[in-house]
Scaffold this active site. Structure first.
Site, mmCIF file in Angstrom:
data_model
loop_
_atom_site.group_PDB
_atom_site.id
_atom_site.type_symbol
_atom_site.label_atom_id
_atom_site.label_comp_id
_atom_site.label_asym_id
_atom_site.label_seq_id
_atom_site.Cartn_x
_atom_site.Cartn_y
_atom_site.Cartn_z
ATOM 1 N N GLY B 723 0.819 -1.204 0.000
ATOM 2 C CA GLY B 723 0.000 0.000 0.000
ATOM 3 C C GLY B 723 0.849 1.248 0.000
ATOM 4 N N VAL B 724 0.246 2.350 -0.386
ATOM 5 C CA VAL B 724 0.951 3.630 -0.451
ATOM 6 C C VAL B 724 0.177 4.750 0.254
ATOM 7 C CG1 VAL B 724 1.757 5.443 -2.027
ATOM 8 C CG2 VAL B 724 2.207 3.043 -2.555
ATOM 9 N N GLY B 725 -1.144 4.742 0.152
ATOM 10 C CA GLY B 725 -1.927 5.863 0.656
ATOM 11 C C GLY B 725 -1.828 6.079 2.145
ATOM 12 N N GLU B 726 -1.709 5.002 2.902
ATOM 13 C CA GLU B 726 -1.755 5.124 4.356
ATOM 14 C C GLU B 726 -0.435 4.865 5.084
ATOM 15 O OE1 GLU B 726 -5.943 3.756 5.816
ATOM 16 O OE2 GLU B 726 -5.531 2.690 3.967
#
Lengths: 140, 759
Positions: B723-726
């Site tokens: 993941g990247v957003g969080e």
């Protein structure tokens, strides 16, 4: 997918058939296999999204019909799902129960080899609580 | 009225045109049977990769990629389009995107949460592009009477070298549309050295030109002919209701047309509206003035006495109790704690937070001829569709949810309560279009708040100061409280955010989850429970390092231990971000590497000026690895500045490096706010913060002056995506707090720092 409690019941039966002389650690090894599979099932039926995981896990933990993306009668009326789309997963395996049983068995594992009786007592207590549901959180 | 680009309308337009490769929605072939499903497979409605759903090619060659994930600034419309366009061999300058409406049976799962969009849909979208390319090649081969293997597809041009024939994609689109979709197994995806866009750092946001010229439509921009405007006076206390009201004065406000009472939801309230009194008017200003003129007496319900300061005491008592549920238990931590030569404990407090997206919630709903149309900034359009259908007694297929751009989301817009409000009011107005606008005050007073938490940690240290025993109790109201009748324990997925999957190399580890009751609406907020867990654990390790007289970085690496792959299941995690633990083990080597990268880039060990310090923290979340090294300057008056931050992330292969950097930069700024200034407090059941004058977030002068993002790993193209957003957010706050300690010797255990350094 075998429901967690059913798997544990089967394991209990297997344990009952185990020679009485078998040590506690042997029982734990058997339980570990069931727990590993149950944990994987909990992961699979929870999901990686907060919305779905929250609804599914809350429903499983409290054994209620919590609403959620995958739990609507209205949606069920829609067209059948394409084969590769998993659609509605079954209600989550009770991940909290799996988690707590793992913690109890890890405690028993620490006792194994040092205090065989304590290990067995911890094991039996954990299984009894699981089967009877005594480990469920208190809800006012 | 502004025209909102939406695929449901596009399909009609294209259906009238000739040759477009918008095909009737079909069903792909059956996938292989698997005993257990993880990742995207386990989500409601899973995934789709049929090019007929996602790819359209107009006769002029314009390629339209339909994106089914919500765009809230993370750049998903660009990244998904890159994946499709790359495999399609499309000319990027001729690629545009359309937003899918809420329709998961057609598009696959659309809940834009969990940092999953690329993790779950990168490969399906690549396959969609590759299949469309193959269909174009097949069409050209048939047209030219040559073997398909001899037809090339390169940068929007089909070619046959032997005959010298060429065709633009647009010329062949109609014929391609008549081809069968190739079997998934027959597709040959590009190797990384063939990528045209994937992994490139200079693509830029596909929406940028429209954004900077005001050409985009956010939820708050939606308009319709004859539209009415509504604002709502909601119960100031969660679970409250209208006891009585007098709308006489409100109805005298020019422009006010109607006042409507909305019933409170049953508990648990899930995503249902809070109830209250709505004022419907011909413009927003009139509606707001009408709301001010309402006279309402409220019944506050069970939470009217909620006071977050007093509740902190309750949480502390809970976190100090020994009767919490044991959720992880390796070795014998309790005995090891008693027997350790040295014992250390600390408690950390993390307050409620509000997502506070720059665009507050807003939705436009109209009902006509038994069908409902929604325009809204939602992260979960299918959930919205189903809930609106339930509310209006419609079939979900008669509800169209058009997804606008989102001016930020952070989890708030996963919950469609504001859309349901608009649906109720449209129904009350005989289906006329009604737009419900939330003000900033509405948003801060009625959020789905990030939980409040007390984290209690104990460690036993050996003679060398190394931890041999670790006890962590987390006490916090659970997100489960909006889904089920008052669960008192955190859900497994909350515990799996840094607690049960904590990857430290300590022989005796115990994690407990004492009870805590929710007194307000708890929801997920970017990074969720990773925030308190990472803050506590990474602060505590720094404290232990100091206690042991050790360099923090060396100590952190030592406590993480050697590079190894951990099966989270064996530790007691039953979530693992929904991913297969065999495919996504916890790799401490990757965690070590981001720590080494960030700390070295920051010049770890360098001499710092007086009242300046360098702090470090690292955290594994959303199956990615992030470390932060932050410099702070603490003025004599206690004011904290953050001049430089180095953040390193290993999220596997880097699909869109520009967006990864952007997300890390945003995380650093948001984490700076959490560290220094942001909090929601409650008194008499009411949130005390009204607007950005009291709910503080970093402004230009308090944001970090330099943010350096370091992309680590990604060398192995077959490595699964993280993941990247969080994941950028959790380590930021502890890194800043650790830096404050390095600068001042003062340990911050309560967030935010606020005025704690001014005395």
């Amino acid at each position: 997918m075998i429901p967690f409690r059913s798997a544990m019941t089967a394991t209990l039966l297997a344990l009952a058939a185990t020679p009485a002389a078998a040590d506690c650690a042997s029982h734990l090894d058997l339980m570990d296999e069931v727990l590993d599979q149950a944990s994987r099932e909990s992961i699979a039926t929870s999901s990686g999204g907060q919305a779905v995981a929250g609804a599914r896990e809350a429903r499983a933990m409290t054994e209620t019909e919590a609403p959620g993306n995958d739990a609507t009668a209205a949606e069920a009326a829609q067209e059948p799902q394409p084969p590769q789309a998993p659609g509605h997963a079954p209600p989550a395996e009770a991940g909290d129960q799996v988690q707590r049983l793992r913690a109890s068995l890890d405690e028993a594992r620490t006792q194994a080899g040092q205090d065989e009786a304590a290990c067995r007592e911890t094991l039996v207590t954990a299984l009894r609580e699981l089967v009877s549901g005594e480990d469920k959180p208190d809800n006012p | 009225m502004a025209v909102l680009e939406n695929v449901s309308r596009r399909a009609v337009l294209l259906g009238m045109g000739a040759g477009a490769l918008v095909l009737s929605l079909g069903l792909p072939t059956a996938a292989q049977e698997e005993p257990l499903k993880f990742g995207a497979d386990a989500m409601p409605h899973g995934w789709q990769d049929d090019p007929r759903i996602f790819v359209a090619i107009d006769p002029d060659g314009t390629v339209t990629v339909t994106v089914h994930r919500s765009e809230m600034g993370q750049g998903v419309r660009t990244s998904i389009a890159m994946a499709v366009a790359d495999e399609l061999e499309a000319d990027w300058t001729r690629v545009r995107v359309a937003q899918a409406p809420g329709d998961e049976p057609t598009f696959g799962n659309q809940d834009t949460d969990g940092s999953r969009s690329l993790r779950h849909f990168f490969h399906p979208m690549r396959r969609a592009g590759a299949a469309a390319r193959q269909m174009l090649r097949q069409a050209a081969a048939a047209e030219w009477g040559v073997p398909v293997d001899e037809v090339t597809a390169e940068n929007h041009v089909l070619g046959h070298a032997a005959s010298g024939r060429q065709a633009d994609y647009g010329e062949m689109a109609a014929r391609a549309a008549e081809r069968e979709v190739p079997a998934r197994e027959s597709l040959t995806l590009k190797s990384p050295d063939q990528f045209r866009y994937i992994g490139r750092d200079d693509i830029g946001l596909i929406d940028n030109p429209a954004i900077v010229t005001g050409g985009t439509i956010y939820g708050i921009d939606a308009k319709a002919d004859g539209m009415l405007f509504a604002v709502i006076a909601r119960p100031p206390v969660y679970g409250g209701r209208v006891a009585s009201h007098d709308a006489t004065a409100a109805l005298k406000v020019p422009g006010v047309e109607r006042v409507v009472v909305i019933d409170p939801p049953p508990q648990p309230s899930e995503f249902q509206p809070l109830g209250g009194v709505a004022v419907i008017a011909t413009n927003t200003w009139a509606a707001m003035r009408g709301r001010e003129a309402l006279v309402i007496e409220w019944e506050h319900g069970d939470h009217g006495a909620y006071d977050s300061e007093a509740f902190r005491g309750e949480l502390e008592q809970s976190a100090r109790s020994t009767d919490g549920a044991v959720v992880r238990n390796q070795g014998d931590a309790l005995t090891a704690l008693q027997q350790a030569p040295r014992r250390f404990e600390a408690e950390y407090y993390i307050p409620h937070l509000a997502q506070a997206p720059m665009e507050p919630p807003s939705a436009l709903v109209m009902i006509r001829d038994g069908k409902c149309e929604v325009w809204a900034c939602v992260q979960a359009p299918q959930v919205t569709r189903v809930r609106v259908a339930e509310k209006l007694g419609l079939d979900p297929r008669d509800v169209t949810v058009n997804v606008t751009l989102l001016g930020g989301g952070f989890g708030r817009k996963s919950k469609p309560d504001f859309v349901l409000e608009a649906a109720i009011l449209s129904r009350e107005m005989d289906g006329r279009p009604v737009k419900v606008t939330w003000t900033r005050e509405d948003d801060l007073h009625h959020s789905f708040y990030h939980t409040v938490s007390v984290e209690h940690l104990q460690a036993g240290l050996d003679q060398d100061g190394r931890p041999v025993a670790w006890l962590h109790r987390t006490a916090a109201p659970t997100i489960g409280s909006i889904f089920a009748p008052d669960p008192m324990q955190k859900l497994p997925f909350e515990l799996g955010m840094g607690l049960t999957n904590m990857p430290l190399d300590i022989p005796n580890v115990r994690a407990e989850n004492p009870q805590a009751q929710a007194h307000t609406r708890i929801g997920w907020y970017r990074s969720v429970s990773n925030i308190p867990h990472a803050f506590a654990i990474q602060s505590f390790i720094a404290e232990l390092a100091h206690e042991a007289g050790r360099d923090h970085r060396d100590y952190l690496l030592e406590v993480i231990g050697p590079a190894r792959k951990i099966n989270p299941v064996e530790q007691g995690d039953v979530w693992n971000y929904g991913e297969d633990p065999a495919r996504y083990p916890i790799d401490t080597g990757r965690l070590r590497r981001v720590i080494e990268t960030a700390s070295e880039a920051a010049g770890w060990g360098k001499e710092m000026p007086a009242r300046s310090g360098l702090g470090l923290a690292a955290h594994y979340s959303f199956v990615s690895y992030v470390a932060v090294a932050a410099e702070v300057e603490v003025a004599e008056d206690g004011n904290v500045r953050v001049p430089v931050v180095h953040i390193a992330i290993d999220c596997g292969p880097h699909v869109n490096p520009d967006r990864i950097r952007s997300q890390m930069e945003g995380a650093v700024i948001m984490g700076t706010g959490q560290a220094l200034m942001s909090q929601i407090t409650f008194a008499e059941g009411r949130a005390q913060q009204d607007n950005f004058d009291s709910y503080l977030v970093p402004r230009m002068d308090s944001a970090p002056r330099e943010i350096h993002v370091h992309l680590v790993g990604g060398e192995d193209p077959d490595q699964p995506l993280g993941g990247v957003g969080e994941p950028g957010l959790p380590p930021v706050t502890p890194a800043i707090v650790n830096a404050i300690f390095a600068a001042t010797g003062k340990r911050i255990r309560q967030l935010p720092v606020g005025a704690q350094l001014s005395s």
